[in-house]
Write a protein that holds these residues in place. Structure first.
Motif, PDB file in Angstrom:
ATOM      1  N   VAL A 166       0.843  -1.192   0.000  1.00  0.00           N
ATOM      2  CA  VAL A 166       0.000   0.000   0.000  1.00  0.00           C
ATOM      3  C   VAL A 166       0.881   1.245   0.000  1.00  0.00           C
ATOM      4  CG1 VAL A 166      -1.841   1.267   1.159  1.00  0.00           C
ATOM      5  CG2 VAL A 166      -1.777  -1.223   1.324  1.00  0.00           C
ATOM      6  N   HIS A 167       0.583   2.147  -0.912  1.00  0.00           N
ATOM      7  CA  HIS A 167       1.239   3.460  -0.947  1.00  0.00           C
ATOM      8  C   HIS A 167       0.135   4.490  -0.765  1.00  0.00           C
ATOM      9  CE1 HIS A 167       4.176   6.421  -3.143  1.00  0.00           C
ATOM     10  NE2 HIS A 167       3.727   6.898  -1.993  1.00  0.00           N
ATOM     11  N   ALA A 168       0.141   5.156   0.376  1.00  0.00           N
ATOM     12  CA  ALA A 168      -0.920   6.105   0.711  1.00  0.00           C
ATOM     13  C   ALA A 168      -0.374   7.525   0.744  1.00  0.00           C
ATOM     14  CB  ALA A 168      -1.534   5.754   2.061  1.00  0.00           C
ATOM     15  N   VAL A 169      -1.086   8.432   0.110  1.00  0.00           N
ATOM     16  CA  VAL A 169      -0.798   9.862   0.206  1.00  0.00           C
ATOM     17  C   VAL A 169      -2.020  10.504   0.856  1.00  0.00           C
ATOM     18  CG1 VAL A 169      -0.218  11.976  -1.021  1.00  0.00           C
ATOM     19  CG2 VAL A 169       0.652   9.788  -1.858  1.00  0.00           C
ATOM     20  N   ILE A 170      -1.795  11.195   1.960  1.00  0.00           N
ATOM     21  CA  ILE A 170      -2.897  11.709   2.780  1.00  0.00           C
ATOM     22  C   ILE A 170      -2.738  13.214   2.955  1.00  0.00           C
ATOM     23  CG2 ILE A 170      -4.115  11.483   4.974  1.00  0.00           C
ATOM     24  CD1 ILE A 170      -2.661   8.773   5.327  1.00  0.00           C
ATOM     25  N   TRP A 171      -3.789  13.952   2.668  1.00  0.00           N
ATOM     26  CA  TRP A 171      -3.758  15.398   2.866  1.00  0.00           C
ATOM     27  C   TRP A 171      -3.774  15.701   4.355  1.00  0.00           C
ATOM     28  CZ3 TRP A 171      -8.004  19.567   1.993  1.00  0.00           C
ATOM     29  CH2 TRP A 171      -7.393  20.814   1.742  1.00  0.00           C
ATOM     30  N   GLU A 172      -3.122  16.772   4.746  1.00  0.00           N
ATOM     31  CA  GLU A 172      -3.005  17.133   6.154  1.00  0.00           C
ATOM     32  C   GLU A 172      -4.361  17.272   6.833  1.00  0.00           C
ATOM     33  OE1 GLU A 172      -1.195  20.764   8.922  1.00  0.00           O
ATOM     34  OE2 GLU A 172      -0.458  20.513   6.856  1.00  0.00           O
ATOM     35  N   ALA A 173      -5.373  17.691   6.081  1.00  0.00           N
ATOM     36  CA  ALA A 173      -6.715  17.867   6.664  1.00  0.00           C
ATOM     37  C   ALA A 173      -7.226  16.577   7.286  1.00  0.00           C
ATOM     38  CB  ALA A 173      -7.682  18.359   5.594  1.00  0.00           C
ATOM     39  N   VAL A 205       2.560  12.415   3.486  1.00  0.00           N
ATOM     40  CA  VAL A 205       1.610  13.455   3.873  1.00  0.00           C
ATOM     41  C   VAL A 205       1.772  14.636   2.925  1.00  0.00           C
ATOM     42  CG1 VAL A 205       0.943  15.093   5.671  1.00  0.00           C
ATOM     43  CG2 VAL A 205       1.598  12.750   6.292  1.00  0.00           C
ATOM     44  N   LEU A 206       0.651  15.119   2.411  1.00  0.00           N
ATOM     45  CA  LEU A 206       0.662  16.362   1.627  1.00  0.00           C
ATOM     46  C   LEU A 206       0.269  17.487   2.571  1.00  0.00           C
ATOM     47  CD1 LEU A 206       0.911  17.775  -1.125  1.00  0.00           C
ATOM     48  CD2 LEU A 206      -1.545  17.391  -1.441  1.00  0.00           C
ATOM     49  N   PRO A 207       1.222  18.318   3.002  1.00  0.00           N
ATOM     50  CA  PRO A 207       0.920  19.360   3.995  1.00  0.00           C
ATOM     51  C   PRO A 207       0.219  20.554   3.365  1.00  0.00           C
ATOM     52  CG  PRO A 207       3.222  19.494   3.342  1.00  0.00           C
ATOM     53  CD  PRO A 207       2.645  18.301   2.628  1.00  0.00           C
ATOM     54  N   PHE A 208      -0.462  21.318   4.202  1.00  0.00           N
ATOM     55  CA  PHE A 208      -1.143  22.513   3.729  1.00  0.00           C
ATOM     56  C   PHE A 208      -0.168  23.447   3.016  1.00  0.00           C
ATOM     57  CE2 PHE A 208      -4.290  21.985   7.454  1.00  0.00           C
ATOM     58  CZ  PHE A 208      -5.156  21.249   6.661  1.00  0.00           C
ATOM     59  N   ARG A 209       1.052  23.519   3.517  1.00  0.00           N
ATOM     60  CA  ARG A 209       2.009  24.472   2.962  1.00  0.00           C
ATOM     61  C   ARG A 209       2.429  24.144   1.526  1.00  0.00           C
ATOM     62  NH1 ARG A 209       5.332  21.651   6.810  1.00  0.00           N
ATOM     63  NH2 ARG A 209       7.011  20.454   5.809  1.00  0.00           N
ATOM     64  N   ALA A 210       2.052  22.946   1.050  1.00  0.00           N
ATOM     65  CA  ALA A 210       2.381  22.595  -0.340  1.00  0.00           C
ATOM     66  C   ALA A 210       1.575  23.419  -1.323  1.00  0.00           C
ATOM     67  CB  ALA A 210       2.134  21.103  -0.575  1.00  0.00           C
ATOM     68  N   GLY A 211       0.482  24.019  -0.836  1.00  0.00           N
ATOM     69  CA  GLY A 211      -0.311  24.892  -1.689  1.00  0.00           C
ATOM     70  C   GLY A 211      -1.294  24.133  -2.559  1.00  0.00           C
ATOM     71  N   VAL A 212      -1.645  24.730  -3.690  1.00  0.00           N
ATOM     72  CA  VAL A 212      -2.630  24.143  -4.594  1.00  0.00           C
ATOM     73  C   VAL A 212      -2.086  22.836  -5.169  1.00  0.00           C
ATOM     74  CG1 VAL A 212      -3.956  24.477  -6.713  1.00  0.00           C
ATOM     75  CG2 VAL A 212      -3.527  26.416  -5.190  1.00  0.00           C
ATOM     76  N   HIS A 213      -2.936  21.809  -5.193  1.00  0.00           N
ATOM     77  CA  HIS A 213      -2.526  20.515  -5.736  1.00  0.00           C
ATOM     78  C   HIS A 213      -3.541  20.028  -6.747  1.00  0.00           C
ATOM     79  CE1 HIS A 213      -5.502  18.466  -3.146  1.00  0.00           C
ATOM     80  NE2 HIS A 213      -5.155  19.356  -2.231  1.00  0.00           N
ATOM     81  N   SER A 214      -3.196  18.944  -7.453  1.00  0.00           N
ATOM     82  CA  SER A 214      -4.006  18.474  -8.585  1.00  0.00           C
ATOM     83  C   SER A 214      -5.126  17.531  -8.188  1.00  0.00           C
ATOM     84  CB  SER A 214      -3.099  17.760  -9.601  1.00  0.00           C
ATOM     85  OG  SER A 214      -2.049  18.595 -10.018  1.00  0.00           O
ATOM     86  N   CYS A 215      -5.151  17.066  -6.933  1.00  0.00           N
ATOM     87  CA  CYS A 215      -6.084  16.019  -6.541  1.00  0.00           C
ATOM     88  C   CYS A 215      -7.241  16.524  -5.689  1.00  0.00           C
ATOM     89  CB  CYS A 215      -5.337  14.909  -5.788  1.00  0.00           C
ATOM     90  SG  CYS A 215      -4.399  13.834  -6.884  1.00  0.00           S
ATOM     91  N   ALA A 263       4.995  13.649  -5.624  1.00  0.00           N
ATOM     92  CA  ALA A 263       6.150  14.532  -5.774  1.00  0.00           C
ATOM     93  C   ALA A 263       5.994  15.810  -4.943  1.00  0.00           C
ATOM     94  CB  ALA A 263       6.347  14.880  -7.243  1.00  0.00           C
ATOM     95  N   MET A 264       4.757  16.238  -4.707  1.00  0.00           N
ATOM     96  CA  MET A 264       4.511  17.438  -3.913  1.00  0.00           C
ATOM     97  C   MET A 264       4.511  17.156  -2.417  1.00  0.00           C
ATOM     98  SD  MET A 264       1.381  19.261  -5.998  1.00  0.00           S
ATOM     99  CE  MET A 264       1.326  20.608  -4.795  1.00  0.00           C
ATOM    100  N   SER A 265       4.412  15.882  -2.042  1.00  0.00           N
ATOM    101  CA  SER A 265       4.237  15.497  -0.638  1.00  0.00           C
ATOM    102  C   SER A 265       5.569  15.335   0.077  1.00  0.00           C
ATOM    103  CB  SER A 265       3.445  14.193  -0.565  1.00  0.00           C
ATOM    104  OG  SER A 265       2.194  14.329  -1.185  1.00  0.00           O
ATOM    105  N   LEU A 266       5.492  15.242   1.402  1.00  0.00           N
ATOM    106  CA  LEU A 266       6.683  14.974   2.205  1.00  0.00           C
ATOM    107  C   LEU A 266       7.190  13.572   1.914  1.00  0.00           C
ATOM    108  CD1 LEU A 266       5.436  16.335   5.664  1.00  0.00           C
ATOM    109  CD2 LEU A 266       6.857  17.534   3.985  1.00  0.00           C
TER     110      LEU A 266
END
Length: 284
Positions: A166-173, A205-215, A263-266
């Motif tokens: 499993v490869h999970a990418v999770i938004w900070e929210a 984790v995709l943090p809020f500080r990454a800004g606008v994202h595609s998903c 690529a945008m995530s931590l």
């Protein structure tokens, strides 16, 4: 019953038939069958027999052995999925969930993007219960434990001799939304961090500080199978429902979208440190 894998196979055979300039009646002649059988095959309503696949490939002048073998592998995988008599058959009443869990059971890898919730495969029972209580109506409260039981049993795929990757990418929210209260969330985040230490699990984790994202359009999962002929399938997973996105081009677009979000995530290492920090900040 139509299945995702059969619809994939049927769609490929339909494309080959149209490229050959033939109609369903002509294809049916090659199978000594009625045109209705070809229609059902192309829509994924019936399992595929290997002789039928080979006969249609010959008629459509599909001569590449690798392509033919890929179609046969896809047909075999679909037959195995249809015959599956796993625990989910008696545990669930919703056919779409039965189909998803059967697919998950034969998958080798899941890539998941989550906007608002911890991925179902990683949820603690307390977190699941809080979600379920909020989702069902008062007269369906008895459904809560059944929903929790189903999701817990799905998590068995994370262990065993052939664990699901499993490869999970999770938004900070999703990490900060207070589901079930501070204690439940702190335990959930600690559990997620522990899972992330397994060699078969990657968490970013995709943090809020990454800004606008595609998903931003919604959460989704991409399932990958061992068979080379089986195209990845994408689904949107709700609490008790599943919607499928099918087709080679559609699957590839979600794969690209997932890669851009990664690529945008931590990094996995920095994500673990981030999880620890958020968990420590959870106050009673």
């Amino acid at each position: 019953m139509s299945t995702v894998l059969a619809r994939q196979l049927g769609g490929q055979l339909l494309a080959f038939r149209e490229a050959a300039g033939l109609n369903q009646a002509q294809a049916a002649d090659a199978l000594s069958a009625q045109a209705a059988k070809v229609a059902k095959m192309e829509r994924g309503w019936v399992p595929f027999r290997d002789p039928d696949v080979v006969a249609l490939c010959r008629l459509y002048e599909v001569e590449d052995p690798q392509v033919v073998q890929g179609l046969l592998r896809l047909a075999k995988l679909d037959r195995e999925r249809r015959r599956a008599k796993g625990w989910w058959v008696s545990s669930l009443t919703a056919g779409n969930l039965r189909e998803y869990i059967a697919m998950e059971d034969v998958a080798i890898k899941v890539r998941t993007w989550q906007l608002a919730l911890i991925p179902g495969l990683f949820q603690t029972p307390e977190y699941m219960r809080a979600l379920a209580v909020a989702a069902v109506s008062p007269d369906e409260i008895d459904e809560v434990e059944r929903i929790v039981d189903v999701r817990v049993r799905r998590q068995h795929r994370l262990g065993g001799s052939s664990p699901l990757r499993v490869h999970a990418v999770i938004w900070e929210a999703a990490l900060r939304q207070m589901i079930g209260g501070p204690q439940v969330m702190r335990q959930q985040l600690e559990h997620l961090r522990e899972l992330a230490e397994r060699p078969t699990i990657d968490v970013q984790v995709l943090p809020f500080r990454a800004g606008v994202h595609s998903c931003g359009g919604g959460s989704f999962n991409i399932l990958t199978f061992a068979e080379e002929g089986a195209t990845d399938v994408v689904h949107m997973d709700g609490l008790r429902t599943t919607n499928w996105v099918e087709g080679v081009e559609e699957s590839a677009s979600y794969t690209e979208l997932f890669a851009r979000t990664c690529a945008m995530s931590l990094s996995p290492y920095d994500s673990m440190r981030f999880l620890e920090s958020v968990a420590k900040g959870m106050n009673e």
